[in-house]
Design a protein around this motif. Sequence first.
Motif, PDB file in Angstrom:
ATOM      1  N   LYS A   1       0.963  -1.237   0.197  1.00 29.14           N
ATOM      2  CA  LYS A   1      -0.212   0.144  -0.091  1.00 29.14           C
ATOM      3  C   LYS A   1       0.883   1.423   0.022  1.00 29.14           C
ATOM      4  CE  LYS A   1      -4.005  -2.035   2.141  1.00 29.14           C
ATOM      5  NZ  LYS A   1      -5.149  -1.825   3.128  1.00 29.14           N
ATOM      6  N   THR A   2       1.890   1.358   0.659  1.00 26.44           N
ATOM      7  CA  THR A   2       2.898   2.375   0.806  1.00 26.44           C
ATOM      8  C   THR A   2       3.462   2.721  -0.532  1.00 26.44           C
ATOM      9  OG1 THR A   2       3.215   1.897   3.107  1.00 26.44           O
ATOM     10  CG2 THR A   2       4.950   3.424   1.884  1.00 26.44           C
ATOM     11  N   THR A   3       3.748   1.825  -1.256  1.00 27.61           N
ATOM     12  CA  THR A   3       4.426   1.993  -2.410  1.00 27.61           C
ATOM     13  C   THR A   3       3.469   2.012  -3.671  1.00 27.61           C
ATOM     14  OG1 THR A   3       4.557  -0.561  -2.628  1.00 27.61           O
ATOM     15  CG2 THR A   3       6.459   0.785  -2.165  1.00 27.61           C
ATOM     16  N   GLY A   4       2.010   2.184  -3.340  1.00 31.39           N
ATOM     17  CA  GLY A   4       0.968   2.635  -4.261  1.00 31.39           C
ATOM     18  C   GLY A   4       0.216   1.402  -4.924  1.00 31.39           C
TER      19      GLY A   4
ATOM     20  N   CYS B   1       9.171 -15.146   0.513  1.00 32.44           N
ATOM     21  CA  CYS B   1       9.968 -15.301   1.826  1.00 32.44           C
ATOM     22  C   CYS B   1      10.306 -16.815   1.694  1.00 32.44           C
ATOM     23  CB  CYS B   1       9.179 -15.231   2.932  1.00 32.44           C
ATOM     24  SG  CYS B   1       8.588 -13.580   3.400  1.00 32.44           S
ATOM     25  N   ASP B   2       9.794 -17.542   0.809  1.00 30.05           N
ATOM     26  CA  ASP B   2      10.366 -18.829   0.648  1.00 30.05           C
ATOM     27  C   ASP B   2      11.619 -18.915  -0.638  1.00 30.05           C
ATOM     28  OD1 ASP B   2      10.744 -21.468  -0.002  1.00 30.05           O
ATOM     29  OD2 ASP B   2       8.709 -22.145  -0.371  1.00 30.05           O
ATOM     30  N   ILE B   3      12.550 -19.038  -0.254  1.00 32.22           N
ATOM     31  CA  ILE B   3      13.531 -18.974  -1.336  1.00 32.22           C
ATOM     32  C   ILE B   3      13.370 -20.009  -2.511  1.00 32.22           C
ATOM     33  CG2 ILE B   3      15.259 -17.702   0.139  1.00 32.22           C
ATOM     34  CD1 ILE B   3      16.747 -20.794   0.478  1.00 32.22           C
ATOM     35  N   LEU B   4      12.767 -21.136  -2.232  1.00 32.90           N
ATOM     36  CA  LEU B   4      12.346 -22.009  -3.339  1.00 32.90           C
ATOM     37  C   LEU B   4      11.202 -21.508  -4.105  1.00 32.90           C
ATOM     38  CD1 LEU B   4      12.634 -25.316  -1.168  1.00 32.90           C
ATOM     39  CD2 LEU B   4      14.433 -24.118  -2.588  1.00 32.90           C
ATOM     40  N   ALA B   5      10.700 -20.557  -3.710  1.00 28.55           N
ATOM     41  CA  ALA B   5       9.510 -19.929  -4.710  1.00 28.55           C
ATOM     42  C   ALA B   5      10.090 -19.230  -5.915  1.00 28.55           C
ATOM     43  CB  ALA B   5       8.372 -19.406  -3.734  1.00 28.55           C
ATOM     44  N   PRO B   6       9.167 -18.950  -6.660  1.00 28.05           N
ATOM     45  CA  PRO B   6       9.655 -17.859  -7.805  1.00 28.05           C
ATOM     46  C   PRO B   6      10.158 -16.525  -7.181  1.00 28.05           C
ATOM     47  CG  PRO B   6       7.609 -19.041  -8.430  1.00 28.05           C
ATOM     48  CD  PRO B   6       7.857 -19.545  -7.046  1.00 28.05           C
ATOM     49  N   ALA B   7      11.054 -15.770  -7.887  1.00 27.32           N
ATOM     50  CA  ALA B   7      11.673 -14.617  -7.139  1.00 27.32           C
ATOM     51  C   ALA B   7      10.876 -13.296  -7.371  1.00 27.32           C
ATOM     52  CB  ALA B   7      13.122 -14.565  -7.553  1.00 27.32           C
ATOM     53  N   SER B   8       9.742 -13.547  -8.200  1.00 27.08           N
ATOM     54  CA  SER B   8       9.045 -12.229  -8.567  1.00 27.08           C
ATOM     55  C   SER B   8       7.517 -12.300  -8.576  1.00 27.08           C
ATOM     56  CB  SER B   8       9.409 -11.334  -9.565  1.00 27.08           C
ATOM     57  OG  SER B   8       9.391 -12.234 -10.818  1.00 27.08           O
ATOM     58  N   VAL B   9       6.630 -11.261  -8.370  1.00 30.12           N
ATOM     59  CA  VAL B   9       5.229 -11.633  -8.558  1.00 30.12           C
ATOM     60  C   VAL B   9       4.782 -10.329  -9.246  1.00 30.12           C
ATOM     61  CG1 VAL B   9       3.068 -11.541  -7.199  1.00 30.12           C
ATOM     62  CG2 VAL B   9       4.911 -12.714  -6.511  1.00 30.12           C
ATOM     63  N   ASN B  10       4.038 -10.692 -10.235  1.00 33.08           N
ATOM     64  CA  ASN B  10       3.540  -9.442 -11.180  1.00 33.08           C
ATOM     65  C   ASN B  10       2.523  -8.667 -10.142  1.00 33.08           C
ATOM     66  OD1 ASN B  10       5.233  -9.935 -13.126  1.00 33.08           O
ATOM     67  ND2 ASN B  10       3.608 -11.296 -13.961  1.00 33.08           N
ATOM     68  N   LEU B  11       2.269  -7.265 -10.325  1.00 34.19           N
ATOM     69  CA  LEU B  11       1.473  -6.560  -9.505  1.00 34.19           C
ATOM     70  C   LEU B  11       0.624  -5.969 -10.529  1.00 34.19           C
ATOM     71  CD1 LEU B  11       4.111  -4.921  -7.276  1.00 34.19           C
ATOM     72  CD2 LEU B  11       2.594  -6.574  -6.563  1.00 34.19           C
TER      73      LEU B  11
ATOM     74  N   GLY C   1      -1.583  -3.189 -12.332  1.00 36.43           N
ATOM     75  CA  GLY C   1      -1.201  -1.866 -12.604  1.00 36.43           C
ATOM     76  C   GLY C   1       0.201  -1.759 -13.226  1.00 36.43           C
ATOM     77  N   GLY C   2       0.944  -2.953 -13.376  1.00 35.27           N
ATOM     78  CA  GLY C   2       2.379  -2.745 -13.692  1.00 35.27           C
ATOM     79  C   GLY C   2       3.339  -3.077 -12.671  1.00 35.27           C
ATOM     80  N   GLY C   3       4.579  -3.552 -12.893  1.00 39.25           N
ATOM     81  CA  GLY C   3       5.650  -3.503 -11.991  1.00 39.25           C
ATOM     82  C   GLY C   3       5.698  -5.203 -11.168  1.00 39.25           C
ATOM     83  N   ARG C   4       6.677  -5.129 -10.550  1.00 34.83           N
ATOM     84  CA  ARG C   4       6.954  -6.604 -10.246  1.00 34.83           C
ATOM     85  C   ARG C   4       7.320  -6.520  -8.415  1.00 34.83           C
ATOM     86  NH1 ARG C   4      10.932  -9.826 -13.520  1.00 34.83           N
ATOM     87  NH2 ARG C   4      12.188  -7.933 -12.985  1.00 34.83           N
ATOM     88  N   MET C   5       6.901  -7.294  -7.646  1.00 31.99           N
ATOM     89  CA  MET C   5       7.429  -7.317  -6.169  1.00 31.99           C
ATOM     90  C   MET C   5       8.317  -8.568  -6.481  1.00 31.99           C
ATOM     91  SD  MET C   5       5.577  -7.867  -2.540  1.00 31.99           S
ATOM     92  CE  MET C   5       6.527  -7.218  -1.114  1.00 31.99           C
ATOM     93  N   ARG C   6       9.913  -8.140  -6.082  1.00 34.54           N
ATOM     94  CA  ARG C   6      10.882  -9.249  -6.303  1.00 34.54           C
ATOM     95  C   ARG C   6      11.708  -9.337  -4.994  1.00 34.54           C
ATOM     96  NH1 ARG C   6      15.720  -7.845 -10.874  1.00 34.54           N
ATOM     97  NH2 ARG C   6      16.637 -10.065 -10.824  1.00 34.54           N
ATOM     98  N   ARG C   7      12.430 -10.534  -5.134  1.00 32.79           N
ATOM     99  CA  ARG C   7      13.115 -11.011  -4.353  1.00 32.79           C
ATOM    100  C   ARG C   7      14.686 -11.149  -4.722  1.00 32.79           C
ATOM    101  NH1 ARG C   7      11.426 -15.933  -3.410  1.00 32.79           N
ATOM    102  NH2 ARG C   7      13.048 -17.033  -4.775  1.00 32.79           N
ATOM    103  N   LYS C   8      15.534 -10.504  -4.131  1.00 30.84           N
ATOM    104  CA  LYS C   8      16.878 -10.437  -4.697  1.00 30.84           C
ATOM    105  C   LYS C   8      18.073 -10.077  -3.522  1.00 30.84           C
ATOM    106  CE  LYS C   8      19.618  -8.737  -8.436  1.00 30.84           C
ATOM    107  NZ  LYS C   8      19.805  -7.797  -9.635  1.00 30.84           N
ATOM    108  N   ALA C   9      19.041 -10.724  -3.498  1.00 28.10           N
ATOM    109  CA  ALA C   9      20.078 -10.480  -2.660  1.00 28.10           C
ATOM    110  C   ALA C   9      19.570 -10.058  -1.146  1.00 28.10           C
ATOM    111  CB  ALA C   9      20.986  -9.286  -3.196  1.00 28.10           C
ATOM    112  N   GLY C  10      18.882 -10.922  -0.489  1.00 30.36           N
ATOM    113  CA  GLY C  10      18.337 -10.819   0.699  1.00 30.36           C
ATOM    114  C   GLY C  10      17.298  -9.593   1.040  1.00 30.36           C
TER     115      GLY C  10
ATOM    116  N   ILE D   1      10.171  -3.473  -4.703  1.00 27.11           N
ATOM    117  CA  ILE D   1       9.111  -3.431  -6.223  1.00 27.11           C
ATOM    118  C   ILE D   1       9.912  -2.613  -7.169  1.00 27.11           C
ATOM    119  CG2 ILE D   1       7.184  -2.074  -7.039  1.00 27.11           C
ATOM    120  CD1 ILE D   1       5.813  -2.720  -4.305  1.00 27.11           C
ATOM    121  N   GLU D   2       9.959  -3.181  -8.379  1.00 22.23           N
ATOM    122  CA  GLU D   2      10.624  -2.302  -9.395  1.00 22.23           C
ATOM    123  C   GLU D   2       9.702  -2.579 -10.488  1.00 22.23           C
ATOM    124  OE1 GLU D   2      13.546  -5.230 -10.345  1.00 22.23           O
ATOM    125  OE2 GLU D   2      12.498  -6.695 -11.266  1.00 22.23           O
ATOM    126  N   GLY D   3       9.882  -1.388 -11.514  1.00 21.92           N
ATOM    127  CA  GLY D   3       9.214  -1.367 -12.713  1.00 21.92           C
ATOM    128  C   GLY D   3       7.642  -0.783 -12.549  1.00 21.92           C
TER     129      GLY D   3
END
Length: 317
Positions: free
Chosen positions: A270-273, A289-299, A301-310, A314-316
């Motif tokens: 919500k804070t990120t819109g 949070c599960d490192i075995l799960a896919p590393a990103s989720v499409n949001l 309105g565009g953009g992705r929530m991503r897991r990287k380097a700990g 949200i990017e894009g």
Amino acid sequence: MKELRLPWLTDASRRKRWLVGVSGGLDSMALLHLLVEAGFSNLVVCHLNHGLRGKESDGDARFVKRVGEKAGFPVEVARVDLNALSQESGESLETTGRRARHVFFEACSRKHRCNRLLLAHHADDQAETVLWNLMRGSATCRGMRKSVGLKMGRRMIQVQRPLLSVRKSGLDGWMRSRYFKWREDASNAVNDVVRNRLRNEAIPLLSGIAKRDVVPMFARAAVAGEEWEKMMDWALEKAHVMDPQGRLHLKVLSGLPDALRRYAVTGFLKTTGVRGISAALLESCVGLCDILAPASVNLPGGGRMRRKAGRIFIEGA
């Protein structure tokens, strides 16, 4: 007639510049007149014409402009074709309207260099909000906050709702006692959207079943829900779940209790819109949070929530 007061009123708040959302209806006109009577002299009146009622909507805009300019305030008026925007996006009129208002308020905020916005939501609106959120599966009696920072576009705007504890009937009586005028929106009586059905059908039915007015009950529940959220915010602050760059710290987030983890992710979105946060979307985002799960989720309105380097971010968007 009971005198109405703005509970947060201070000499400093009178001197500040405020944006104030004014539709022309009873609630927002009451807020505008209350502000004038309280000595606010640096207001910017903001009216968005949704174009839903043809000449009536245009009449609302002219009315607000006339009243605002007569009071000596700058008036910002914009028009959108909400039906066309809704069809284009595939979202409901209510969701599309909220997005359009955010775009409008962001533009007003930039033009007038003001990140403070006053809105006229009242206690009856709060009851509708709590009931609707419960129906959508909220874990708590979430209502609107009297003071909250909302991201509108790329700007964080501090929203104040000074009438949130006031009943609509009280606003009506106060306006009539001073012979102030407002515009009636006949569409409020038509049960074609969720808000109208809750207001006109559900809440009166619940009051009949309970044999008492349920609006104050929902209002008290909203206060309890807000206290619960404050406790959760305090717990997240103590846990240091956010890093200095405003990203979620994966190791900390993963170690939180389930309820607190979900709350942290919901608040971050919500804070990120991000709007339109469904239960399925939330589960997918928490699943990062599960490192075995896919590393990103499409949001939405565009953009992705991503897991990287700990970290989770949200990017894009």
